[in-house]
Design an enzyme around this catalytic site. Structure first.
Site, short mmCIF file in Angstrom:
data_model
loop_
_atom_site.label_atom_id
_atom_site.label_comp_id
_atom_site.label_asym_id
_atom_site.label_seq_id
_atom_site.Cartn_x
_atom_site.Cartn_y
_atom_site.Cartn_z
N ASP A 222 0.88 -1.27 -0.10
CA ASP A 222 -0.02 0.04 -0.04
C ASP A 222 0.70 1.26 -0.17
OD1 ASP A 222 -1.76 2.14 0.61
OD2 ASP A 222 -3.05 0.79 1.62
N ALA A 282 -13.05 -6.92 -1.65
CA ALA A 282 -12.77 -5.55 -2.07
C ALA A 282 -13.78 -4.96 -3.19
CB ALA A 282 -11.43 -5.26 -2.42
N ARG A 283 -13.52 -4.87 -4.33
CA ARG A 283 -14.23 -4.44 -5.43
C ARG A 283 -13.84 -5.46 -6.48
NH1 ARG A 283 -16.63 -2.27 -2.21
NH2 ARG A 283 -17.21 -0.12 -2.00
N GLU A 312 -22.69 -7.30 -10.90
CA GLU A 312 -23.35 -7.92 -9.60
C GLU A 312 -24.89 -7.67 -9.96
OE1 GLU A 312 -21.91 -6.72 -5.89
OE2 GLU A 312 -20.04 -7.50 -6.16
N HIS A 331 -21.63 -11.19 -2.35
CA HIS A 331 -21.35 -9.55 -1.67
C HIS A 331 -21.86 -9.55 -0.12
CE1 HIS A 331 -20.19 -5.30 -2.88
NE2 HIS A 331 -19.99 -5.51 -1.68
N GLY A 333 -19.75 -9.09 2.45
CA GLY A 333 -18.53 -8.59 3.25
C GLY A 333 -19.14 -7.89 4.61
N ALA A 334 -20.38 -7.12 4.29
CA ALA A 334 -20.96 -6.21 5.33
C ALA A 334 -22.09 -6.84 6.29
CB ALA A 334 -21.07 -4.70 4.93
#
Length: 595
Positions: A222, A282-283, A312, A331, A333-334
């Protein structure tokens, strides 16, 4: 940013008996009084402080904890599944709107609000469903909730990592199909394996912590990660190439930006260790999905575990989704109870604070600035962002950007030139290319501090008429390596300098070399031995491959010695063309930079 001519009627004056929002934008040391001779009032994008009880429209399901906070402060209207027409009808009666990803907050919504809508809250991170430009033009602040999903996303990443390593999904489907194939689904251990965390932000950091607990060796890439923070949890920061070439497992946590789009492609997969395993929470767009299928089929990639996709939901006949060595989730993740409640609380607090006239740290659009200031600084704002973007692209992989110095050359006194907007745009140019964060005057200093980026400013006082606000801007990045050695100045930092000519931003210096190129399209920098015919060869090479050259200049030390050729191009040259440029006799180094 709205044009000066249309801004004045949208601006809301800060009340003289209320605290000014502009005083909260930057640390006290950097606040400057407005020019005495203009007596200009400051304006901010946040609306008039609400005196009566405001109305908040919640257009998508929100956790009860968040709703309770809102109801203690405002009248709350929970109306879900509204059509575009119904939303436009309701919005004129509302001071704030809270949405998730399913509701499109378009320009028509802001126009229908007739100026009443003061805040839009996005319960989550992404804001691509909100028209930011229209929000700013209509004096509406947009806030999001980027913090609450962190742990849930990290846990899901680890869940996919372990499930993939032990073939959990495939084995589960096999047993439910009446089979008992123990030998087929032998997995691999995680202990002592190397995990490369690509993107060491909040989620990446939490994944690294958990992977260390599983006995893994963790490295990370990063360009903005702080080495001290990484070392504190036993993580080594490395270059992109080292990370992908040495890892046994790779976990993706970078945002989707033009710089990261399809970053994991055929070229990247070719550099990886054979049999590597990849996790993506992530994406979807950071992975070239067709290239990933090829890498899986060839055995370069042993397995992949994916929670996100370019489109998606993905197509039902997707080769990637149906691949036997791929584990997929929709999807999620959250998607934990705790994360959803956390998001609800976070966005409720941000919206309430904004309605009170407080500045939200999660604001993602710019405040209003006086029309005459916008008009005067407009070309320099563009120049500042482009210089920041150029400077950071010159930083070599693995070099963390921590110290940036900005110099402004002007004939005006300190009280007659407010550089906050320029500093914010330089910060935007440096950070946005590899971040999902939207940087503006509201959050620039906060975002820079959050990433450990120290930006200092210097005034170079010139003699002459103060008619023009600035003569030139110079950006220096210290303590980093450069992709283009000639960008290093005589004191060892990356240095770029530019000025406005005929209303357009121009690059006028790279390192110690003087150049002159319009900052439009993209540019190629070449260091060459100064000899006849080189310019023609490179120009012909680009022309023969349908790359239009819009500008070219050469800066040299002395005749027949080193020179830097700067070429402005309208199209991005192919890798093959760039390779041929590098192979041209007398070209010692080159770099392609996107603007």
């Amino acid at each position: 940013m709205a044009a000066a001519s249309s801004t004045k009627k949208l601006m809301l004056a800060a009340s003289p008996n209320k605290p000014r929002l502009s005083s909260k934008l930057v640390p006290p040391a950097t606040i400057r009084s407005p020019p005495r001779r203009r007596k200009t009032k400051r304006f901010a994008v946040l609306a008039t402080f609400i005196t009566s009880k405001p109305t908040v429209l919640v257009a998508e399901k929100l956790g009860e904890a968040g709703l309770d906070l809102l109801k203690n402060f405002a009248n709350v209207d929970c109306s879900y599944n509204l059509s575009s027409e119904e939303l436009c009808t309701k919005i004129s009666l509302c001071d704030a709107l809270i949405v998730r990803s399913g509701t499109k907050v378009t320009r028509e919504v802001f126009e229908s609000s007739a100026g009443r809508l003061k805040v839009v809250g996005r319960a989550g991170v992404g804001i691509d469903n909100v028209d930011l430009s229209a929000a700013t033009e209509h004096g509406c602040l947009v806030v999001n909730a980027p913090m609450a999903n962190t742990i849930a996303a990290a846990e899901h990443g680890i869940a996919l990592l372990t499930a993939m390593a032990r073939n959990i999904a495939q084995a589960d489907a096999s047993v439910k199909a009446g089979k008992w194939q123990r030998n087929k689904y032998v997995g691999v251990s995680l202990v002592c394996k190397t995990l490369a965390v690509m993107g060491f932000g909040k989620v990446g950091t939490e994944v690294a912590r958990r992977a260390k607990g599983l006995g893994m060796n963790v490295i990370a890439h990063d360009p903005y990660a702080q080495a001290d923070r990484a070392r504190a949890i036993g993580v080594e920061l490395v270059s992109f190439e080292e990370a992908i070439s040495t890892a046994d497992f790779i976990s993706l946590h970078m945002p989707l930006t033009p710089a990261t789009s399809k970053m994991f492609n055929d070229e990247a997969f070719f550099k990886m260790k054979k049999g590597v395993r990849i996790v993506n929470v992530a994406r979807g767009g950071v992975v070239d999905e067709e290239a990933l299928v090829r890498a899986l089929d060839s055995g370069i990639i042993s397995q992949a575990a994916l929670d996100v996709f370019t489109e998606e939901p993905p197509a039902k006949d997707s080769k990637l989704v149906l691949h036997e060595n791929v584990t997929v989730t929709p999807h999620l993740g959250a998607s934990t109870t705790e994360a959803q409640e956390g998001v609800a609380i976070e966005i409720a607090e941000a919206v309430i604070g904004a309605l009170k006239g407080e500045l939200a740290a999660t604001a993602v659009n710019a405040p209003m600035v006086p029309a005459e200031v916008i008009s005067e600084l407009a070309p320099f704002v563009t120049l500042a962002e482009k210089l920041g973007g150029l400077a950071v692209q010159l930083v070599a992989g693995g070099s963390g950007v921590k110290s940036v110095k900005v110099s402004y050359a002007s004939t005006r006194g300190p009280d007659d030139l407010d550089t906050r907007l320029l500093r914010a745009m330089i910060t935007k140019g440096i950070i946005e290319p590899i971040s999902s964060v939207f940087v503006n005057l509201v959050n620039a200093d906060f975002i820079a501090k959050q990433r450990g980026l120290r930006i200092t400013e210097e005034r170079i006082v010139l003699d002459g008429s103060p008619e023009n606000p600035l003569e030139f801007i110079q950006v220096q990045i210290a303590n980093v390596e450069s992709k283009f050695g000639s960008a290093i100045s005589d004191i060892g930092d990356i240095r770029v300098e530019g000025r406005v000519k005929d209303g357009k931003p121009h690059l006028t210096k790279v390192g110690s070399f003087g150049v002159d190129v319009s900052l439009e399209g993209s540019i190629i920098l070449c260091r060459q031995v100064d000899q006849p015919g080189i310019i023609g060869k490179v120009g012909s090479l680009l022309g023969d491959n349908n790359v239009n050259v819009n500008f070219m200049s050469v800066g040299r030390i002395a005749p027949q010695k080193q020179a830097v050729m700067t070429i402005g191009v309208d199209e991005e040259p192919s890798r093959e063309v760039l390779k041929k440029i590098g192979e041209t006799p007398a070209i010692e180094e080159f770099v392609f930079l996107k603007l």
